[in-house]
Design a protein around this motif. Structure first.
Motif, PDB file in Angstrom:
ATOM      1  N   ARG A   1       0.828  -1.214   0.000  1.00 11.69           N
ATOM      2  CA  ARG A   1       0.000   0.000   0.000  1.00 11.69           C
ATOM      3  C   ARG A   1       0.858   1.258   0.000  1.00 11.69           C
TER       4      ARG A   1
ATOM      5  N   TRP B   1      -8.520   8.118 -12.096  1.00 14.30           N
ATOM      6  CA  TRP B   1      -7.589   7.455 -13.017  1.00 14.30           C
ATOM      7  C   TRP B   1      -8.348   6.749 -14.144  1.00 14.30           C
ATOM      8  N   SER B   2      -9.460   6.094 -13.811  1.00  3.20           N
ATOM      9  CA  SER B   2     -10.245   5.393 -14.832  1.00  3.20           C
ATOM     10  C   SER B   2     -10.760   6.374 -15.876  1.00  3.20           C
TER      11      SER B   2
ATOM     12  N   SER C   1      -6.141  -0.373  -8.834  1.00  4.08           N
ATOM     13  CA  SER C   1      -6.785   0.640  -8.002  1.00  4.08           C
ATOM     14  C   SER C   1      -8.167   0.163  -7.564  1.00  4.08           C
TER      15      SER C   1
ATOM     16  N   CYS D   1       1.447   5.942  -7.326  1.00  2.00           N
ATOM     17  CA  CYS D   1       0.301   6.710  -7.833  1.00  2.00           C
ATOM     18  C   CYS D   1       0.630   8.202  -7.834  1.00  2.00           C
TER      19      CYS D   1
ATOM     20  N   MET E   1      -8.855   5.928  -1.939  1.00  2.00           N
ATOM     21  CA  MET E   1      -8.663   4.896  -2.954  1.00  2.00           C
ATOM     22  C   MET E   1      -9.772   4.927  -3.997  1.00  2.00           C
TER      23      MET E   1
ATOM     24  N   GLY F   1      -2.839   9.958  -4.045  1.00  2.49           N
ATOM     25  CA  GLY F   1      -1.769   8.971  -3.945  1.00  2.49           C
ATOM     26  C   GLY F   1      -1.030   9.076  -2.620  1.00  2.49           C
TER      27      GLY F   1
ATOM     28  N   ILE G   1      -3.202   7.692   0.122  1.00  2.00           N
ATOM     29  CA  ILE G   1      -3.161   6.224   0.091  1.00  2.00           C
ATOM     30  C   ILE G   1      -1.879   5.725   0.757  1.00  2.00           C
TER      31      ILE G   1
ATOM     32  N   LEU H   1      -2.963  -0.291 -13.798  1.00  4.81           N
ATOM     33  CA  LEU H   1      -3.152   0.599 -12.657  1.00  4.81           C
ATOM     34  C   LEU H   1      -4.641   0.814 -12.373  1.00  4.81           C
TER      35      LEU H   1
ATOM     36  N   PHE I   1      -9.187   8.080  -6.223  1.00  5.80           N
ATOM     37  CA  PHE I   1      -8.118   7.894  -7.204  1.00  5.80           C
ATOM     38  C   PHE I   1      -8.565   6.950  -8.310  1.00  5.80           C
ATOM     39  N   THR I   2      -9.259   5.878  -7.944  1.00  6.28           N
ATOM     40  CA  THR I   2      -9.703   4.887  -8.937  1.00  6.28           C
ATOM     41  C   THR I   2     -10.614   5.529  -9.976  1.00  6.28           C
TER      42      THR I   2
ATOM     43  N   GLY J   1       0.800   3.719  -3.176  1.00  2.00           N
ATOM     44  CA  GLY J   1       0.416   5.125  -3.050  1.00  2.00           C
ATOM     45  C   GLY J   1       1.496   6.057  -3.564  1.00  2.00           C
TER      46      GLY J   1
END
Length: 439
Positions: free
Chosen positions: A19, A97-98, A119, A26, A90, A77, A80, A115, A93-94, A23
């Motif tokens: 983790r 980022w997606s 995530s 990220c 989390m 990041g 995290i 990634l 960020f997911t 992080g």
């Protein structure tokens, strides 16, 4: 048996350290995109981006707001890494980022996809139960153990990734060194190592070493007698990829996965000296077992099936690109295109040849010259652009491409109006002409 496999408690040192590293990576990926100019080149300079088909609503923020967007991702990041408001950080960020992954594919990279998957997985893991601000603020959540399914999620995901990456390389243009030679030829201008990379030994090592490493790394990490040796090879392999191919954080993320293969005591003693070592090996079945099994079966079935879809779509994936993405096909081909777009006004029947540089950046032009889905998207974009001018148009494309140094061959039926045909994701698009790669 299933309960023991999934819910036997094991020491959680590997997850906690992962983790922290995850992080940090990220954060580095996010701020690196800012300071290397990637955001400017990819999301700010282009007039529009080639998003994944079906995600047209995902577009870059106007002006310089994408810098802020990535700065916020970098901030998550850090959160995290230190384990503060872990679940919210989390999830945030997911999602962010997606969205960036799906809004552009001109700079497509397999590690961006990885990634995104990781995530999403990390959202559900108890990764903040130790060495985190969350655990400090709420000691009730502190734990030194985790269910064993957490480890096996990573192992299985990696096994799928590396296995498909290895199998994909077992094809003529890789085996006869055509593609590795082309890859190294592009690195000839590297200072110090450029000439060395042209040596046949290096080309052979990349070709056959790549197949063997990808195919064997997970089994050899699982087998204790070979673990430390393949780990040392992994360090060389991933540092080589980082220096030569410049694939961002992926090499370091891949090395971080090794945490889940070594004995917990080693990980604890190396990174978390003050942490107690869990040794009880209890089996504690959770009431979410049915959901875990169902979600796991569905998720990994999809992960196994996605790379196989190319075999159910007509023609060679190297030619059509249908089934290429989301399939762990890494650095397998070199393409160039000679492509022109022609717009025909339906009312006046007048024709205009498009200057691609009026609409696209240099990198986008390369992509829109040889990849059928991007060619189709640019045709759709031209149709919309002319519609805003009050014109209903047809768009015809004359595209000839070279795959792995072969002679140029026509890719697109130049008599098909690409502005009027749909894109099929799960089957062959007939306006892509048959390949002659196997002749």
């Amino acid at each position: 048996m299933l309960d023991r496999f999934l819910f036997k408690q094991i020491d959680n040192s590997a997850l906690i350290v992962f983790r922290i590293i995850f992080g940090l990576l990220c954060f580095l990926e996010s701020v690196g995109a800012i300071f290397t100019g990637w955001i400017k080149r990819t999301l700010i300079d282009p007039q529009f981006t080639f998003n994944f088909i079906g995600f047209d609503f995902l577009q870059p923020l106007p002006g310089n707001w994408m810098y802020v967007y990535y700065a916020v991702m970098g901030f998550f990041g850090i959160l995290i890494m230190v384990g503060y408001k872990y679940r919210i950080s989390m999830i945030s960020f997911t999602i962010m980022w997606s969205c960036t992954y799906l809004m552009q594919k001109s700079s497509y990279n397999n590690h961006y996809y990885l990634l995104m998957l990781l995530s999403a997985i990390m959202v559900f893991l108890p990764a903040n139960r130790y060495a985190s601000i969350d655990a400090k603020n709420n000691p009730n959540i502190k734990e030194i153990a985790m269910p064993s399914w957490v480890k096996w999620v990573f192992v299985l995901q990696l096994f799928i990734l590396y296995t498909y990456a290895s199998i994909a390389k077992i094809y003529p243009d890789w085996i006869d060194l055509t593609v590795p030679k082309l890859l190294m030829a592009n690195k000839a201008n590297y200072p110090i190592i450029g000439d060395l990379l042209q040596h046949k030994f290096i080309v052979v090592l990349i070709a056959y070493g790549g197949i063997l490493y990808d195919g064997l790394v997970i089994p050899l990490l699982l087998y204790k007698p070979t673990r430390k040796y393949i780990f040392l090879i992994s360090i060389f392999f991933h540092l080589f990829n980082s220096i030569v191919f410049q694939v961002g954080i992926f090499p370091y993320l891949a090395l971080a996965f090794s945490l889940f293969f070594f004995e917990p005591e080693k990980i604890k003693n190396l990174f978390l000296k003050k942490k107690p070592l869990y040794t009880k090996n209890e089996v504690i079945t959770k009431n979410y077992k049915p959901i875990l099994v169902a979600v796991g079966v569905v998720y990994f079935t999809i992960q196994i099936a996605l790379p196989l879809r190319q075999h159910f779509i007509k023609d060679n994936v190297l030619w059509t690109e249908e089934g290429h993405r989301l399939s762990w096909r890494m650095m397998l081909r070199s393409k160039s295109g000679r492509t022109s777009y022609k717009v025909v006004d339906k009312a006046s029947n007048t024709t205009e040849v498009i200057n691609m540089s009026d609409y696209l950046t240099k990198k986008q032009i390369r992509t829109a010259s040889c990849k059928p889905d991007v060619i189709w998207q640019f045709a759709q974009h031209l149709k919309k652009t002319y519609a805003k001018k009050g014109k209903d148009v047809k768009v015809f494309v004359d595209a000839k491409i070279s795959v792995n140094g072969r002679p140029y061959q026509r890719l697109i039926d130049k008599n098909t109006d690409l502005a009027s045909v749909p894109w099929y994701w799960a089957k062959h698009n007939d306006w892509i002409l048959p390949s002659q790669l196997d002749k």
